[in-house]
Design a protein around this motif. Structure first.
Motif: not given
Length: 230
Positions: A9-14, A172-176, A200-201
């Motif tokens: 979670f922290a990395d996703a919003i950093a 789902l082929c999700l990417t950042p 996945a960001g």
């Protein structure tokens, strides 16, 4: 493979805490609530502080979350995982229970040390009438701190949940940078509407009571790149 939900979670919003992270729609009420990463982190921290400072729980303690997909549910789940609680889904003995107002009767099947009820109000207003034996979550959580330092290791179930989330994100082929719209009624599992996008960001548009007639317009307005709808 990641094994700590709080770190994911922290990395996703950093990179940009101000960008939209979770946008919630309820087409039955007309509600739209958008949370940036920073705002979501604020709610998560308050929830974790409530769990640790007010309830006094320790890593590994069991928690029940009887809540439908919702932005407040995201805060509760991420708060529990930040405090290293084990979220269980089989009725039994737990240290803390979070229930939607519509699930108060179902909550009686659980033995819980502390019980919090959520009205899931569009403006996060406190409940006017709180069911006996429960504490209003919104009223209780607001007084807690805006920052929480998660434990360095993940909780007992983190690795398994994140493995499922990473597999789902790949499927789902999700990417950042992706923005995925999820039909919350068809896909209520938090792996689909919360954890897979985080790993996945990606950001997510969660739609309760999705009105199919609005889907194309919403996809365009929200700049959706992926759709998960039943």
């Amino acid at each position: 493979m990641a094994d700590n939900i709080a770190r994911v979670f922290a990395d996703a919003i950093a990179t940009d805490p101000t960008r939209p992270l979770l946008t919630w729609y309820d087409d039955a009420t007309g509600e739209r609530t958008e949370l940036s990463g920073a705002t979501c982190a604020n709610w998560v921290a308050k929830t974790a502080n409530l769990i640790v400072d007010e309830v006094g729980l320790a890593p590994g303690d069991p928690a029940a979350v009887l809540l439908p997909p919702h932005w407040q549910t995201a805060a509760v789940l991420l708060g529990c995982w930040s405090a290293k609680l084990t979220v269980v889904d089989t009725p039994g003995d737990v240290e803390v229970l979070f229930a939607a107002a519509s699930q108060v009767e179902a909550a009686q099947r659980w033995s819980a040390g502390e019980r919090y009820v959520l009205a899931l109000d569009p403006f996060a207003l406190p409940m006017r009438e709180v069911p006996a034996g429960f504490t209003d979550f919104v009223s209780a959580v607001r007084g807690h701190g805006d920052h929480f330092t998660p434990y360095p290791q993940g909780g007992e179930a983190d690795a398994e949940l994140l493995a499922r989330a990473e597999a789902r994100a790949a499927e789902l082929c999700l990417t950042p940078g992706d923005r995925i719209l999820v039909d919350a009624t068809a896909y209520p599992d938090p792996v689909d509407w919360l954890l897979a996008p985080l790993t996945a960001g990606a950001s997510v548009v969660v739609c309760g009571n999705l009105d199919r007639a609005r889907l194309d317009a919403r996809t365009a307005a929200e700049k959706v790149t992926r759709t998960l709808a039943g």
